[in-house]
Design an enzyme around this catalytic site. Structure first.
Site, PDB file in Angstrom:
ATOM      1  N   CYS A   1     -30.653  33.693 -16.559  1.00  0.00           N
ATOM      2  CA  CYS A   1     -29.742  32.713 -17.155  1.00  0.00           C
ATOM      3  C   CYS A   1     -29.691  31.453 -16.273  1.00  0.00           C
ATOM      4  O   CYS A   1     -29.957  31.498 -15.085  1.00  0.00           O
ATOM      5  CB  CYS A   1     -28.313  33.214 -17.331  1.00  0.00           C
ATOM      6  SG  CYS A   1     -28.209  34.682 -18.338  1.00  0.00           S
TER       7      CYS A   1
ATOM      8  N   ARG B   1     -35.552  30.385 -16.972  1.00  0.00           N
ATOM      9  CA  ARG B   1     -34.643  31.457 -16.531  1.00  0.00           C
ATOM     10  C   ARG B   1     -34.155  32.319 -17.673  1.00  0.00           C
ATOM     11  O   ARG B   1     -33.492  33.341 -17.465  1.00  0.00           O
ATOM     12  CB  ARG B   1     -33.438  30.845 -15.811  1.00  0.00           C
ATOM     13  CG  ARG B   1     -33.802  30.078 -14.571  1.00  0.00           C
ATOM     14  CD  ARG B   1     -32.595  29.402 -14.015  1.00  0.00           C
ATOM     15  NE  ARG B   1     -31.663  30.388 -13.469  1.00  0.00           N
ATOM     16  CZ  ARG B   1     -31.561  30.691 -12.195  1.00  0.00           C
ATOM     17  NH1 ARG B   1     -32.311  30.069 -11.317  1.00  0.00           N
ATOM     18  NH2 ARG B   1     -30.711  31.596 -11.779  1.00  0.00           N
TER      19      ARG B   1
ATOM     20  N   TRP C   1     -30.501  34.799 -20.921  1.00  0.00           N
ATOM     21  CA  TRP C   1     -31.447  35.910 -20.922  1.00  0.00           C
ATOM     22  C   TRP C   1     -30.577  37.149 -21.130  1.00  0.00           C
ATOM     23  O   TRP C   1     -29.812  37.538 -20.264  1.00  0.00           O
ATOM     24  CB  TRP C   1     -32.170  35.968 -19.585  1.00  0.00           C
ATOM     25  CG  TRP C   1     -33.229  37.021 -19.518  1.00  0.00           C
ATOM     26  CD1 TRP C   1     -34.508  36.938 -19.973  1.00  0.00           C
ATOM     27  CD2 TRP C   1     -33.095  38.319 -18.930  1.00  0.00           C
ATOM     28  NE1 TRP C   1     -35.182  38.101 -19.729  1.00  0.00           N
ATOM     29  CE2 TRP C   1     -34.339  38.971 -19.082  1.00  0.00           C
ATOM     30  CE3 TRP C   1     -32.055  39.007 -18.302  1.00  0.00           C
ATOM     31  CZ2 TRP C   1     -34.576  40.266 -18.631  1.00  0.00           C
ATOM     32  CZ3 TRP C   1     -32.289  40.295 -17.852  1.00  0.00           C
ATOM     33  CH2 TRP C   1     -33.540  40.921 -18.013  1.00  0.00           C
TER      34      TRP C   1
ATOM     35  N   ASN D   1     -23.371  33.460 -15.067  1.00  0.00           N
ATOM     36  CA  ASN D   1     -24.620  34.119 -14.676  1.00  0.00           C
ATOM     37  C   ASN D   1     -24.273  35.447 -14.040  1.00  0.00           C
ATOM     38  O   ASN D   1     -23.335  35.493 -13.247  1.00  0.00           O
ATOM     39  CB  ASN D   1     -25.299  33.302 -13.560  1.00  0.00           C
ATOM     40  CG  ASN D   1     -26.308  32.336 -14.090  1.00  0.00           C
ATOM     41  OD1 ASN D   1     -26.430  32.155 -15.302  1.00  0.00           O
ATOM     42  ND2 ASN D   1     -27.026  31.704 -13.188  1.00  0.00           N
ATOM     43  N   GLY D   2     -25.023  36.469 -14.285  1.00  0.00           N
ATOM     44  CA  GLY D   2     -24.769  37.733 -13.603  1.00  0.00           C
ATOM     45  C   GLY D   2     -24.110  38.725 -14.543  1.00  0.00           C
ATOM     46  O   GLY D   2     -23.985  38.485 -15.741  1.00  0.00           O
TER      47      GLY D   2
ATOM     48  N   GLU E   1       2.986  33.455  30.933  1.00  0.00           N
ATOM     49  CA  GLU E   1       2.430  33.734  29.612  1.00  0.00           C
ATOM     50  C   GLU E   1       1.329  34.802  29.699  1.00  0.00           C
ATOM     51  O   GLU E   1       1.266  35.702  28.860  1.00  0.00           O
ATOM     52  CB  GLU E   1       1.901  32.429  28.982  1.00  0.00           C
ATOM     53  CG  GLU E   1       1.172  32.572  27.666  1.00  0.00           C
ATOM     54  CD  GLU E   1       1.968  33.252  26.558  1.00  0.00           C
ATOM     55  OE1 GLU E   1       3.188  33.454  26.708  1.00  0.00           O
ATOM     56  OE2 GLU E   1       1.341  33.621  25.550  1.00  0.00           O
TER      57      GLU E   1
ATOM     58  N   LYS F   1       1.364  38.391  27.808  1.00  0.00           N
ATOM     59  CA  LYS F   1       0.277  38.824  26.935  1.00  0.00           C
ATOM     60  C   LYS F   1      -0.198  40.208  27.345  1.00  0.00           C
ATOM     61  O   LYS F   1      -0.351  41.102  26.525  1.00  0.00           O
ATOM     62  CB  LYS F   1      -0.878  37.823  27.071  1.00  0.00           C
ATOM     63  CG  LYS F   1      -1.552  37.305  25.885  1.00  0.00           C
ATOM     64  CD  LYS F   1      -0.825  36.497  24.880  1.00  0.00           C
ATOM     65  CE  LYS F   1       0.606  36.750  24.657  1.00  0.00           C
ATOM     66  NZ  LYS F   1       1.342  35.811  23.871  1.00  0.00           N
TER      67      LYS F   1
ATOM     68  N   GLU G   1       2.486  43.046  26.731  1.00  0.00           N
ATOM     69  CA  GLU G   1       2.860  43.401  25.359  1.00  0.00           C
ATOM     70  C   GLU G   1       1.763  44.154  24.610  1.00  0.00           C
ATOM     71  O   GLU G   1       2.055  44.941  23.725  1.00  0.00           O
ATOM     72  CB  GLU G   1       3.360  42.195  24.552  1.00  0.00           C
ATOM     73  CG  GLU G   1       2.335  41.172  24.156  1.00  0.00           C
ATOM     74  CD  GLU G   1       2.934  40.066  23.262  1.00  0.00           C
ATOM     75  OE1 GLU G   1       2.479  38.931  23.396  1.00  0.00           O
ATOM     76  OE2 GLU G   1       3.832  40.352  22.455  1.00  0.00           O
TER      77      GLU G   1
ATOM     78  N   HIS H   1       9.875  36.407  49.016  1.00  0.00           N
ATOM     79  CA  HIS H   1      11.337  36.580  48.956  1.00  0.00           C
ATOM     80  C   HIS H   1      11.717  37.898  48.286  1.00  0.00           C
ATOM     81  O   HIS H   1      12.862  38.076  47.885  1.00  0.00           O
ATOM     82  CB  HIS H   1      11.967  35.387  48.237  1.00  0.00           C
ATOM     83  CG  HIS H   1      11.736  34.100  48.953  1.00  0.00           C
ATOM     84  ND1 HIS H   1      12.309  33.792  50.164  1.00  0.00           N
ATOM     85  CD2 HIS H   1      10.922  33.047  48.674  1.00  0.00           C
ATOM     86  CE1 HIS H   1      11.899  32.605  50.577  1.00  0.00           C
ATOM     87  NE2 HIS H   1      11.039  32.138  49.681  1.00  0.00           N
TER      88      HIS H   1
ATOM     89  N   LYS I   1       6.278  40.719  14.598  1.00  0.00           N
ATOM     90  CA  LYS I   1       5.779  39.348  14.692  1.00  0.00           C
ATOM     91  C   LYS I   1       6.908  38.336  14.595  1.00  0.00           C
ATOM     92  O   LYS I   1       6.941  37.345  15.299  1.00  0.00           O
ATOM     93  CB  LYS I   1       4.743  39.113  13.582  1.00  0.00           C
ATOM     94  CG  LYS I   1       4.106  37.740  13.612  1.00  0.00           C
ATOM     95  CD  LYS I   1       3.227  37.577  14.836  1.00  0.00           C
ATOM     96  CE  LYS I   1       2.632  36.193  14.984  1.00  0.00           C
ATOM     97  NZ  LYS I   1       2.159  35.967  16.352  1.00  0.00           N
TER      98      LYS I   1
HETATM   99  O1  M6R Z   1       8.112  32.874  16.291  1.00  0.00           O
HETATM  100  P1  M6R Z   1       8.594  32.530  17.664  1.00  0.00           P
HETATM  101  O2  M6R Z   1       7.651  31.629  18.380  1.00  0.00           O
HETATM  102  O3  M6R Z   1       9.992  32.000  17.683  1.00  0.00           O
HETATM  103  O4  M6R Z   1       8.626  33.907  18.435  1.00  0.00           O
HETATM  104  C1  M6R Z   1       9.107  33.988  19.732  1.00  0.00           C
HETATM  105  C2  M6R Z   1       8.663  35.267  20.403  1.00  0.00           C
HETATM  106  O5  M6R Z   1       9.177  36.373  19.720  1.00  0.00           O
HETATM  107  C3  M6R Z   1       7.136  35.380  20.458  1.00  0.00           C
HETATM  108  O6  M6R Z   1       6.582  34.262  21.067  1.00  0.00           O
HETATM  109  C4  M6R Z   1       6.720  36.630  21.230  1.00  0.00           C
HETATM  110  O7  M6R Z   1       7.076  36.494  22.554  1.00  0.00           O
HETATM  111  C5  M6R Z   1       5.222  36.879  21.077  1.00  0.00           C
HETATM  112  N1  M6R Z   1       4.985  38.182  20.552  1.00  0.00           N
HETATM  113  C6  M6R Z   1       4.484  36.805  22.333  1.00  0.00           C
HETATM  114  O8  M6R Z   1       3.127  37.056  22.166  1.00  0.00           O
END
Ligand code: M6R
Length: 553
Positions: free
Chosen positions: A2, A27, A73, A99-100, A430, A434, A437, A453, A548
């Site tokens: 086609c 085709r 076709w 097509n297909g 930070e 990371k 957690e 200290h 999250k």
């Molecule tokens: O959505 P937010 O940026 O306000 O969240 C704040 C914290 O809960 C968030 O950054 C948390 O610390 C992360 N899980 C760290 O990786």
């Protein structure tokens, strides 16, 4: 098999489509058709046999600037005029060439289209009828997050506090608790369904780490005006300029971004900044300056602790700017101003690209504020951020090395310490967050000078110390701190920046602007954490006990 052609423009489409089909006739040539559209509607011409026969069937009095065409076709259904494409839905609203093969066409027909009278035997007609059915069906959905329903709609209406909603197939009625109907226009969620897929990545976290160079480039673009100058809304700049002190309020990773943001704003724009953990601020409000401006940093824009502070300070009559990744989020709606992160959805619980996006946006805010205040910076931020983005790419490509660092220092350890001075200290905080957690290693970040200290008492044989050395003015001091812990048995992993490196360093980051170094230096820490968690069999994207979006106090 086609062949398909299409045209949209200013000329009459019929002849262009027919000539195109002639070229595609190899085709399939058992039947052919075109559908053209003009102000009067859609006109379909189709015929069994060759294009020459179709030519005869076309009404030359119809002139139309757009159309589609097909040469067939046969697979499903004999060669005939009825089975020739284009096919139309019953009402004529949709017209389709295809097509297909639609392998599940029989199931679709049986399950969804029993009430439809078909004109052809083709699988294609099933699709065009199904499209009409879905488009006419009428549905509404509810979701905590737009991304949950992206596969069915991009149109959303926000629900505010103290509102109720009645959802039916036909409509949505929002009411206040007093029964008053609220009219609210839907907004379009500017999310791409592919942004919330992992693709070929084993984990969202790794995908999101890799997206960081792109995110920084996107932020540069989003915050440039037509003259390619960095640009921030005039109202926000006015508020920044008027403020005698800025209060940054945030949680977790966003709080860590705030610490670096303070450095940008104070160094470049010369406005004093305090950074506060939201959950502490709301119960223990510091003595505020006369003209405070509040900046809330929140990836999700929904964090309850930050929102509690926002509600408090709004009651006091102060102005708030939210820096968030989610347009229309609670913090964004309830603030006076919003700056968006443009990082795309961040799915992994461990925040990575949102952090670097927060830093990039804060740097732009600081630089543009400086300019408004008549302060000339000695560098071009766009250029420096572009260098950062390139460096991030180099770092993201060095995954084997990051994995080997993780295996060397973190494969079996029970704890790890991150040290640094100046902004390296903030990046260390930070990095420690990371690592802890997602790998459950007890990881803590400390200012290099603070160790002696108290914390130094925790150093044992082989305790991993991840030391950051990206700042020239404290390079000798942080290296002195490393010596102190090494003398007590620690296993040091020094991550330095090109130009400051020594032979003892485990990893050297390419040179970037010193104040922007957190954007680059955090990447090895993110990747090391990722690999440590992976080798310790942890659930990288959904670490235990976390969520999250933290929408409870
Ligand atoms: O959505 P937010 O940026 O306000 O969240 C704040 C914290 O809960 C968030 O950054 C948390 O610390 C992360 N899980 C760290 O990786």
């Amino acid at each position: 098999m086609c062949g398909i052609v299409g045209y949209i423009g200013t000329e009459d489409s019929k002849e262009i489509l027919l000539r195109g089909l002639e070229k595609l006739e190899y085709r399939g040539y058992d039947s052919a058709g075109i559908a053209v559209v003009n102000n009067e509607g859609v006109h379909v011409f189709k015929e069994k046999g060759r294009i020459a026969e179709l030519r005869q069937a076309v009404d030359n009095s119809v002139v139309a600037p757009a159309g589609i065409g097909h040469t067939r076709w046969a697979t499903h259904g004999v060669p005939s005029q009825e089975n020739a494409h284009p096919h139309q839905s019953t009402s004529g609203r949709f017209t389709l060439v295809h097509n297909g093969v639609i392998e599940n066409y029989a199931i679709l027909k049986r399950e969804y289209l029993q009430d439809v009278t078909f004109k052809s035997e083709t699988d294609t007609e099933v699709i065009v009828q199904l499209i009409e059915k879905i488009a006419a069906e009428g549905f509404n959905v509810v979701a905590s997050d737009a991304m949950a329903m992206l596969q069915v709609t991009d149109q959303y209406v926000e629900l505010m506090d103290k509102e109720t909603v009645i959802v039916t197939k036909e409509g949505v009625t929002i009411k206040t608790l007093d029964g008053e109907v609220v009219e609210r226009a839907p907004y379009t969620a500017e999310l791409d369904a592919s942004d919330i897929e992992k693709g070929t990545y084993p984990h969202y976290m790794l995908k999101e780490i890799d997206e960081q160079p792109l995110v920084v480039r996107k932020i540069i673009q989003e915050y440039q005006n037509e003259n390619n100058e960095l640009h921030i809304d005039a109202d926000i700049l006015g508020a920044m300029d008027e403020a005698d002190r800025i209060y940054i309020v945030a949680c977790g990773t966003s709080y860590h971004a705030g610490l670096v943001g303070k450095q940008f704003i104070e160094t470049w724009a010369k406005v004093p900044v305090e950074v506060h953990v939201a959950s502490e601020f709301s119960y223990n409000m510091p003595l505020l300056s006369e003209k405070p401006l509040f900046i809330f940093i929140s990836q999700s824009g929904e964090t309850a602790d930050s929102r509690a502070v926002l509600v408090q300070i709004k009651e006091l009559g102060y102005k708030a700017l939210t820096i968030t990744n989610v347009p229309g989020s609670t913090l964004s709606r309830e603030s006076d101003y919003t700056l968006l992160l443009h990082a795309g959805p961040e799915i992994a619980v461990a925040s990575t690209k949102a952090y670097t996006a927060q830093l990039a946006v804060l740097s732009i805010l600081a630089a543009v504020t400086a300019k408004t205040r008549g302060i000339e910076l000695e560098f071009d931020l766009v250029q420096e951020l572009a260098i950062v983005a390139n460096t991030m790419e180099v770092l993201c490509d060095d995954k084997e090395e990051m994995e080997s660092i993780a295996l060397q220092f973190l494969a079996t350890t029970r704890n790890a310490f991150f040290i640094g001075r100046s902004v390296d200290y903030y990046v260390g905080l930070e990095g420690a967050l990371k690592l802890k957690e997602i790998s459950y290693i007890q990881a803590e970040g400390f200012a290099g000078g603070e160790l002696k200290h108290g914390t130094i008492a925790l150093i044992e044989n082989n305790t991993p110390i991840i030391a950051l050395a990206t700042q020239e003015h404290v390079n000798l001091s942080i290296r002195g701190n490393v010596k102190e812990v090494v003398a007590r048995g620690a296993n040091p992993c020094i991550i330095s920046m090109k130009g400051l490196e020594t032979e003892e360093d485990r990893y050297v980051i390419p040179k970037v602007h010193e104040t922007l170094s957190p954007l680059a230096a955090v990447i090895p820490l993110q990747l090391i954490s990722y690999y440590a968690a992976l080798h310790r069999d942890c659930d990288v994207d959904k670490p235990r006990n976390l969520a999250k979006s933290v929408t409870v106090e």
